[in-house]
Design a protein around this motif. Structure first.
Motif, PDB file in Angstrom:
ATOM      1  N   VAL A   1      -1.539  -2.253   6.810  1.00  0.00           N
ATOM      2  CA  VAL A   1      -0.410  -1.838   5.907  1.00  0.00           C
ATOM      3  C   VAL A   1      -0.407  -0.403   5.654  1.00  0.00           C
ATOM      4  CG1 VAL A   1      -0.466  -2.304   2.883  1.00  0.00           C
ATOM      5  CG2 VAL A   1      -1.622  -3.789   4.428  1.00  0.00           C
ATOM      6  N   LEU A   2       1.043  -0.055   5.737  1.00  0.00           N
ATOM      7  CA  LEU A   2       1.282   1.559   6.086  1.00  0.00           C
ATOM      8  C   LEU A   2       1.184   2.152   4.516  1.00  0.00           C
ATOM      9  CD1 LEU A   2       4.213   0.944   8.307  1.00  0.00           C
ATOM     10  CD2 LEU A   2       2.033   1.456   8.856  1.00  0.00           C
TER      11      LEU A   2
ATOM     12  N   ARG B   1       0.197  -0.356  -8.749  1.00  0.00           N
ATOM     13  CA  ARG B   1       1.492   0.206  -8.542  1.00  0.00           C
ATOM     14  C   ARG B   1       2.339  -0.949  -8.058  1.00  0.00           C
ATOM     15  NH1 ARG B   1       0.798   5.320  -4.199  1.00  0.00           N
ATOM     16  NH2 ARG B   1      -0.524   6.629  -5.831  1.00  0.00           N
ATOM     17  N   PRO B   2       3.637  -1.088  -8.551  1.00  0.00           N
ATOM     18  CA  PRO B   2       4.615  -2.024  -8.408  1.00  0.00           C
ATOM     19  C   PRO B   2       5.147  -2.188  -7.114  1.00  0.00           C
ATOM     20  CG  PRO B   2       5.684  -0.359  -9.724  1.00  0.00           C
ATOM     21  CD  PRO B   2       4.540  -0.135  -9.785  1.00  0.00           C
ATOM     22  N   GLY B   3       5.550  -3.186  -6.597  1.00  0.00           N
ATOM     23  CA  GLY B   3       6.237  -3.328  -5.281  1.00  0.00           C
ATOM     24  C   GLY B   3       5.116  -3.746  -4.180  1.00  0.00           C
ATOM     25  N   ALA B   4       5.709  -4.422  -3.103  1.00  0.00           N
ATOM     26  CA  ALA B   4       4.821  -4.699  -1.893  1.00  0.00           C
ATOM     27  C   ALA B   4       4.491  -3.414  -1.098  1.00  0.00           C
ATOM     28  CB  ALA B   4       5.339  -5.868  -1.109  1.00  0.00           C
TER      29      ALA B   4
ATOM     30  N   THR C   1       2.124 -11.046   1.151  1.00  0.00           N
ATOM     31  CA  THR C   1       2.582  -9.673   0.949  1.00  0.00           C
ATOM     32  C   THR C   1       1.322  -8.770   0.110  1.00  0.00           C
ATOM     33  OG1 THR C   1       5.020 -10.111   0.504  1.00  0.00           O
ATOM     34  CG2 THR C   1       4.326  -7.902  -0.128  1.00  0.00           C
ATOM     35  N   PHE C   2       1.257  -7.565   0.591  1.00  0.00           N
ATOM     36  CA  PHE C   2       0.183  -6.912  -0.025  1.00  0.00           C
ATOM     37  C   PHE C   2       0.488  -5.628  -0.915  1.00  0.00           C
ATOM     38  CE2 PHE C   2      -2.989  -3.390   0.185  1.00  0.00           C
ATOM     39  CZ  PHE C   2      -4.259  -4.060   0.026  1.00  0.00           C
ATOM     40  N   HIS C   3       0.084  -6.059  -2.132  1.00  0.00           N
ATOM     41  CA  HIS C   3       0.213  -4.915  -3.167  1.00  0.00           C
ATOM     42  C   HIS C   3      -0.966  -4.387  -3.404  1.00  0.00           C
ATOM     43  CE1 HIS C   3       3.885  -7.320  -4.541  1.00  0.00           C
ATOM     44  NE2 HIS C   3       3.199  -8.285  -4.112  1.00  0.00           N
TER      45      HIS C   3
END
Length: 243
Positions: free
Chosen positions: A135-136, A202-205, A196-198
């Protein structure tokens, strides 16, 4: 974590990954230092590998006090004593991003497959490949879509981010990084097959990629890079020809 709380008054930072929030005794904030990781170990990187998870590793940071290590062992032993009516250790496993759980059981009598041998993940190698996507830290430009110029720029940014992720765990900057969406080793799953990694509140993947990473000199594992590495994301395997 629950069993550690049963055998100690306070769970140390090296296990919990949290420290008391400044000015408050009742709340905590995320630690900035390495802490315990819980890593699923799939059967991947071999011929005919199917990607099934064969076991789970609990890893402590290299710099960890003896009392903290002993607490972890006590917590695991407390868990092992908590058997069900059939004499099995069981628990609920929740999949990140999926509304379902599995019941897992400890089977101490089975032969350990190669996926559960420490050296399988720790052998020194110059070349490593991700088994689970890394995950970047931030979004690069277009990676898989858009113009060729945007894709090239996005790949260059992803290569830089992976280099920084290697530095963050104490490795040198790789001499070469290949960024890809498909799985680089047999048995691993492509990026699109992973939830998907959250990250936190913080919102968003968060963007994820697979990678083949080459260093100037052999490095010893285990190697886990990027965000989510404490939960099994960015788990790497040494590639055979350079082991």
């Amino acid at each position: 974590m629950a069993h550690a709380g049963e055998v100690a008054e306070a769970i140390p930072e090296s296990i919990s990954g949290h420290v008391p929030r400044e000015g408050s005794e009742a709340s905590t904030t995320r630690s900035q230092r390495p802490h315990m990781a819980v890593v699923p170990l799939p059967f991947a990187g071999f011929r005919h590998a199917d990607g099934l998870i064969k076991g789970v590793a609990v890893l402590l940071p290299e710099v960890c006090s003896e009392p903290d290590r002993n607490l972890l062992f006590r917590a695991i032993n407390h868990w092992l004593d908590d058997e069900d009516d059939d004499g099995h250790l069981s628990g609920e496993l929740w999949a990140r991003g999926q509304a379902r759980t599995w019941t897992v059981r400890h089977e101490p009598g089975i032969d350990r497959p190669r996926s559960l041998h420490f050296e399988r993940w720790a052998d020194p190698s110059r070349r490593w490949a991700t088994v689970t996507p890394t995950v970047l830290d931030r979004y690069p430009d277009a990676l898989w879509r858009g113009s060729s110029a945007r894709r090239a720029r996005g790949h260059a940014q992803a290569v830089t981010l992976i280099g920084q992720a290697c530095e963050a765990i104490g490795l040198t900057v790789p001499r070469r990084v290949e960024v890809r969406a498909d799985a680089p080793v047999e048995g691993a799953q492509p990026v699109r097959r992973h939830p998907t990694f959250h990250n936190g509140a913080r919102p968003g993947a968060r963007p994820s990629v697979h990678a083949v990473i080459e260093f100037d000199e052999p490095v010893a594992g285990p190697v886990m890079i990027g965000r989510g590495r404490y939960l099994g994301q960015g788990l790497c395997t040494p590639l055979g020809e350079s082991r």
